[in-house]
Each structure stands twice: as structure tokens, then as C-alpha cells.
Write an enzyme that holds these catalytic residues in place. Structure first.
Site, PDB file in Angstrom:
ATOM      1  CG  PHE A 142     -39.930 -95.012 -92.863  1.00 29.69           C
ATOM      2  CD1 PHE A 142     -40.305 -95.394 -91.588  1.00 29.69           C
ATOM      3  CD2 PHE A 142     -39.725 -93.665 -93.109  1.00 29.69           C
ATOM      4  CE1 PHE A 142     -40.499 -94.457 -90.584  1.00 29.69           C
ATOM      5  CE2 PHE A 142     -39.909 -92.718 -92.121  1.00 29.69           C
ATOM      6  CZ  PHE A 142     -40.292 -93.115 -90.852  1.00 29.69           C
ATOM      7  CB  CYS A 143     -37.512-100.683 -95.972  1.00 30.75           C
ATOM      8  SG  CYS A 143     -37.399-101.792 -94.561  1.00 30.75           S
ATOM      9  CB  ALA A 144     -37.536 -95.699 -98.320  1.00 33.92           C
TER      10      ALA A 144
END
Length: 438
Positions: free
Chosen positions: A356-358
Site C-alpha cells: 500500500f505504498c507505506a
């Protein structure tokens, strides 16, 4: 109960094929990645397109109409987010673009949290920003922010409004109070917050706000940065080209101030018109009903997962109380990528799998492999939550009924029988997957 969508969305009754040969209603649980267009937004785009023309530069009737549509959108957006008199509303491509613009004009150090989406992390890392490692509670995290700014004040504190991983929200007014105590401004990545909650710069003390149309029911390529004028007018032009200047010679350039300073080139008029119409629709919602709709859906899913001992729902803070409609989870002993493929192929359910791009946040949560995320929105109903619970239960109790192959790190449906629309070509084998799965 949420038996009906709060607002109708395009594709709300979409039928998709399964590998077994049947058709089922598509269960869209990926609003956090890109929300479908509201029906009223799609209808508005159809009305706008015949009069689409270049803005700011033409005397023709269509150009004049397009210019008025584009500029009135600034007022609509600014009013909705409670902009202060004199604040600038700048149209960009998306939240990432808005935050990179902001990073280019901040006159000093920045402090950020480790729980941020990469869009609100990478620009600050590149600029040598200072990270505050979040604690297990919001209360302790606020204390850490206070201590860091007391140790050395910064020009900007930038935080997420709502986590794109867990949906948990931060107390923005409290963060603004802490930041302003030390002469620090507050920026908020509202990509996940604005489509789910009211945001007000003046009431919440926000100095800069960034968000995307594609998450706010207007997936036509427009984003927004709203905030204080002085830094935006003093900083370098974000894009260098036509429309951003008052005078040009080969020796000297005089740059405009105001939004045009950062909006060089031909802007996305249709995307901005769509975003403004989506904002108007959100503005007409009853806030209590809006919040209750998503809270009920989220709780329904979490309660269902609580009945499955293998499912782990993830959260950042033990004292968070007001999450938006985003739920991330993993299943013991199950590859999330396989489960996502199964949900799509056999149940017609769309969820997000990956990190999740985290990445820093997932490492903090102890998640080393891809996870799954289900997310709700205005077009979601109880049936969507129930269907996901039913599908995950079937996977755990019975297993897949089809065969799947792991190819180059991605699960593929063996002998996939699902037809594609004639206008949608097959994905070429040479095309990679660009996301945040690794």
C-alpha cells in the site's frame, strides 16, 4: 444498516465474469486506491465536453465557458475545505503531485511521521526531513511530535489525515496546536480523509491541504493543493512553461504569483470540472449519515473477521476511535496475493493486495509480506462486506475451486476463461506490475 449506497456510482451494478462461467455483481472494495465516479460526476463530464476548450487564452465562446468552469472550481473547492481568505487553490495531477509541489517551496526543515504514505514521505526524506517514530497510542505520538519540535522547531509538520493502510485518523486540531506553538505550519495529506470526512482548514488549523480527485469520486486526473499564499508565491515555479510568466526574454523571466505560478501548460479542465462537481455532491451530504454509513460498513466487516481466528485486522494505535472505511488484514499461512486473485476470479471481488505504498508503516506493524486491504465508499452496501466475509470463510474452510500458478511473484489464474471487453486488450507479458507490493 447500509442496504443502499449513499450516492450512486458508475459501475455500481457492474456484472463481471467468474472463472466458473457465471456472472456476478462486482464487489468493489478498493475505494482507497481509486473510487468510482459518482453518476452525477459522469453526467457533468458529458455536459462539459462539448464546450471544452483552452482556458485563459481564448476569446471564443467555448474558451470563455471553459475558463469560467475552471476558475469557479477554485471557489467550490476552497469553500468546501474551509480555506481562509487569500489561500490559494492550486490544481495538480494528484496528491503526490501536490505534496511534491509543497516540498519544492517549503523554506526550511520538515518533520513527518513514519506512518505516512510514500507520497508524504519520500519528498521529505529527499529533503533531509526529520522523522518522528509513532508510538502505540495517538496520545504518546502527539507527545513525541511535541518533543521533537521543542527540541528544534521546523518550518513544516506534515501528517496523514487518515491512514491509507488502517483508516485510522489523527486529531488534526491538536497537531495544529502543537505545530503552531513552535512557529511550525501544518500540512495534511487528505487523500484518504477528504472522501470520508469533512475537512476545514480554518477550524482544524491546517495550513496546507493536499488531496486527489480520483479518490474523491472524480477519477479524471486532477488533484489539489490548498494553502497559505506566502510560501507559494515566494517559492520557485513548480512547472516552467506557458501561463506561469508575465514576461520572458532569453536573459530574464518574470514569474506570476497566485495559482498560475504553479499551473503552467494547458490544465486538466475536464478533470477539474469533474472534481468540482464531486465536491458539490459531497457538500450536500448529511455529515452524520455520511459518517454512520461507512462506520457501519467497516464495523460489519471487522465483526465478521473477528469470527475467523485466522484473520488478523491491523491497526496502528490502541486508542484510535474514528477510522474511515479502510480495513487492512492478513490471513495466517495464506499468501495475500493468492487470496486476492481467488477473490477476483471466483467471487468477483476487488480488493488491494501489497504494501500500500507505506513500507515503513507495514514494517512497524510487523508485516513483512503483502497484506490485503478492503475499503468502502459512498457506493458500498452491507452486501459488499458480507460477500467478502463469505468468500474468505469459503477459502479457509474449502479452499479454491480453480487452479492458480505463481509466475514471477504474481499469482495467475490457470486457463483463465473470463472474457475481456473487445476494447480491452490482454495484458502483455512484458508489462510489469507497478505498485507497492514489494
Amino acid at each position: 444498516m447500509s442496504d443502499c449506497p449513499l450516492l450512486p456510482v458508475v459501475g455500481g451494478d457492474l456484472l463481471v465474469p467468474t472463472v466458473m462461467g457465471s456472472e456476478v455483481r462486482y464487489t468493489n472494495l478498493d475505494y482507497a486506491a481509486s473510487a468510482p465516479a459518482l453518476e452525477v460526476v459522469a453526467e457533468h463530464v458529458v455536459r462539459v465536453l462539448p464546450l471544452y476548450a483552452s482556458v485563459h487564452r481564448g476569446a471564443g465562446y467555448a474558451s470563455q465557458v471553459s475558463t469560467s468552469v475552471y476558475e469557479s472550481a477554485r471557489v467550490i473547492v476552497g469553500d468546501f475545505v474551509g480555506a481562509r481568505p487569500g489561500d490559494e487553490v492550486i490544481f495538480t495531477r494528484n496528491t503526490t503531485d501536490s505534496l511534491n509541489l509543497l516540498a519544492s517551496i517549503v523554506p526550511g526543515e520538515t518533520v513527518f511521521l513514519d506512518i505516512e504514505h510514500h507520497a508524504n514521505l519520500l519528498p521529505w526524506v529527499e529533503k533531509g526531513g526529520r522523522v518522528v517514530v509513532s508510538a502505540d497510542t495517538i496520545e504518546q505520538t502527539l507527545l513525541r511530535v511535541d518533543e521533537e519540535l521543542a527540541r528544534r522547531p521546523a518550518a513544516l509538520l506534515t501528517v496523514t489525515g487518515a491512514s491509507n493502510v488502517t483508516g485510522e485518523t489523527l486529531p488534526l486540531r491538536q497537531l495544529a496546536n502543537i505545530a503552531h506553538r513552535y512557529g511550525t505550519r501544518l500540512a495534511v495529506d487528505a487523500a484518504q480523509l477528504l472522501p470520508h470526512r469533512r475537512v476545514n482548514l480554518q477550524l482544524q488549523g491546517i495550513d496546507y491541504l493536499a488531496f486527489s480527485g480520483h479518490k474523491a469520486y472524480a477519477p479524471f486526473g486532477a488533484g489539489v493543493l490548498v494553502g497559505r499564499t506566502d510560501w507559494l508565491d515566494a517559492g520557485p515555479a513548480y512547472l516552467r512553461g506557458g501561463g506561469a510568466v508575465t514576461s520572458v526574454s532569453v536573459e530574464k523571466t518574470e514569474w506570476r504569483t497566485g495559482p498560475s505560478r504553479h499551473e503552467a501548460g494547458s490544465p486538466n479542465v475536464v478533470g477539474v470540472a469533474a472534481l468540482a462537481r464531486a465536491i458539490q455532491a459531497l457538500d450536500q451530504l448529511d455529515e452524520t449519515e455520511w459518517t454512520a454509513h461507512e462506520a457501519g460498513l467497516r464495523q460489519r466487516l471487522v465483526d465478521g473477521f473477528d469470527q475467523l481466528p485466522e484473520v488478523r485486522v491491523h491497526r496502528i494505535f490502541s486508542d484510535s476511535t474514528d477510522p474511515v472505511g479502510v480495513v487492512s488484514f492478513t490471513v495466517d499461512g495464506v499468501d495475500s496475493r493468492l487470496l486476492a486473485t481467488y477473490l477476483s476470479a471466483e467471487w468477483g471481488i476487488g480488493v488491494r493486495d501489497g504494501k500500500f505504498c507505506a513500507h515503513p508503516l507495514l514494517r512497524r506493524l510487523g508485516i513483512t509480506e503483502p497484506a490485503l486491504r478492503a475499503s468502502f465508499g459512498l457506493g458500498s452496501t452491507d452486501l459488499d462486506a458480507d460477500r467478502l466475509i463469505e468468500a474468505v470463510t469459503a477459502f479457509l474452510r474449502v479452499g479454491p475451486t480453480w487452479n492458480y500458478d505463481l509466475v514471477d511473484g504474481h499469482w495467475e489464474v490457470r486457463d483463465d476463461t473470463r472474457p475481456r471487453p473487445e476494447w480491452a486488450p490482454e495484458l502483455a507479458a512484458t508489462v510489469g506490475f507497478y505498485g507497492c507490493a514489494a
